[in-house]
Motif scaffolding. Sequence first.
Motif, PDB file in Angstrom:
ATOM      1  N   PHE A 155      -4.307  -1.898  -8.625  1.00 45.82           N
ATOM      2  CA  PHE A 155      -3.520  -0.292  -8.382  1.00 45.82           C
ATOM      3  C   PHE A 155      -3.230   0.306  -9.451  1.00 45.82           C
ATOM      4  O   PHE A 155      -3.877   0.007 -10.420  1.00 45.82           O
TER       5      PHE A 155
ATOM      6  N   ARG B 250      -3.090   4.433  -6.085  1.00 49.66           N
ATOM      7  CA  ARG B 250      -4.275   3.868  -4.635  1.00 49.66           C
ATOM      8  C   ARG B 250      -4.724   2.209  -4.567  1.00 49.66           C
ATOM      9  O   ARG B 250      -3.882   0.991  -6.403  1.00 49.66           O
ATOM     10  N   LEU B 251      -5.044   1.429  -4.390  1.00 47.45           N
ATOM     11  CA  LEU B 251      -4.837   0.242  -4.022  1.00 47.45           C
ATOM     12  C   LEU B 251      -6.496  -0.135  -3.302  1.00 47.45           C
ATOM     13  O   LEU B 251      -6.312  -0.006  -2.103  1.00 47.45           O
TER      14      LEU B 251
ATOM     15  N   LYS C   7       1.077  -1.225  -0.185  1.00 53.98           N
ATOM     16  CA  LYS C   7      -0.265   0.167  -0.132  1.00 53.98           C
ATOM     17  C   LYS C   7       0.461   1.064   0.419  1.00 53.98           C
ATOM     18  O   LYS C   7       0.824   2.664  -0.462  1.00 53.98           O
TER      19      LYS C   7
ATOM     20  N   ILE D  17       2.722   1.652  -3.229  1.00 55.74           N
ATOM     21  CA  ILE D  17       2.131   2.570  -4.462  1.00 55.74           C
ATOM     22  C   ILE D  17       1.735   3.642  -4.255  1.00 55.74           C
ATOM     23  O   ILE D  17       1.381   4.384  -4.984  1.00 55.74           O
ATOM     24  N   GLU D  18       1.365   3.914  -3.016  1.00 52.00           N
ATOM     25  CA  GLU D  18       1.051   5.964  -2.217  1.00 52.00           C
ATOM     26  C   GLU D  18       1.633   6.412  -3.160  1.00 52.00           C
ATOM     27  O   GLU D  18       2.277   7.761  -3.005  1.00 52.00           O
TER      28      GLU D  18
END
Length: 362
Positions: free
Chosen positions: A353, A338-339, A329, A332-333
């Motif tokens: 994602f 977004r996941l 998470k 990806i952020e």
Amino acid sequence: MIKNLAQFTSEEKVIKKIFEIISSLFSPKTIIYVSITNNKMTAIKSIPPNIKNTEFALKKLMSTEENYYLFEKKKGFIIKIIHSKELLGFIEINEIEYPQYLNRYLNIAIVISRICGLSISNARIYQRLTKTLEELKLSNKDLEQFAHIVSHDLKQPLTNLIMSLHILKSNIIEDNNLMLEKRVEESAFNLNSMIEKILELATFGHRNENLIKIDCNKVLKQVLENLSSIIERRNAIVTYTKLPEIYANEIEIIQLFQNFIDNGIKYNKKKNPEIHISVEKVGADWSFSIKDNGIGIYSKDFNMIFEPFNRVGNGIKKSGTGIGLSICKRIIERLEGRLWLDSEIDKGSTFYFKIPIKEDLS
């Protein structure tokens, strides 16, 4: 209008207002803003959108100590945006409606660029402070969860180690020494694994944030090689479509795919665990999906599984630290993505994602 620039807390809003001011004053056909961070282009905004033919003018301006460059046909110019001797970007204004007033427009634009520099600098400072505060909030939350895992999860394998070593040392049960040695080895492995994962999470925010272009196909081949032992042992089948090149930290993308695939195999009762990875272009984003045929996750646990130290077993003995998806998470952020997931018990889960498609700005 110019006075209001100081109130904006993001660079994007500052530039939007600057574009409005320039449009109303000069009536140009094109306006281009190039953002510079650490002497590298990091973003381009333009009116009309998607104009990127700025290379010639930028090279001319970069090669001179002047803060502006006039185009040969004298219908526009490009100006450096500087604050406290730091180059923050460039604004190109071209095809001005009344080129006979070009020199007057240039003087006005130079004044605007100085105010713009101050506003952009303030916005960047505000964004850095906001990010730092958010990271501190996350750190405080993680510390509470860290205290729990140290007092509970790490305590169990450590207790097993101490007891087993005590029995071996005392030779209390000689016939079961082999079994005890195996228990010692297993407890030591679990303890080491937990410590490594905790250190991985603790140092995550301190990595070098420089992003490079990486080929996800090559990364995935490396991941499959790393996981070859568990893939062969479980007779797992991992398939994937052609993946794109993205701008990211290569080590983090390896971690990302490795955690998803490892979980898809680990939390799976099927004779042949299956994982399929695909991607499609959706607007300005790459949309990835990682689908497995595992045990599934209850919808009530969807948010919880992305928190550090939370594990959801659903009928399978829980192992590990519950840190893997939390790291996914955060990776990806960091890529402004977004996941999320969909899942059905006993049928499997699909993790999705999205990350923005980054242009080559090198």
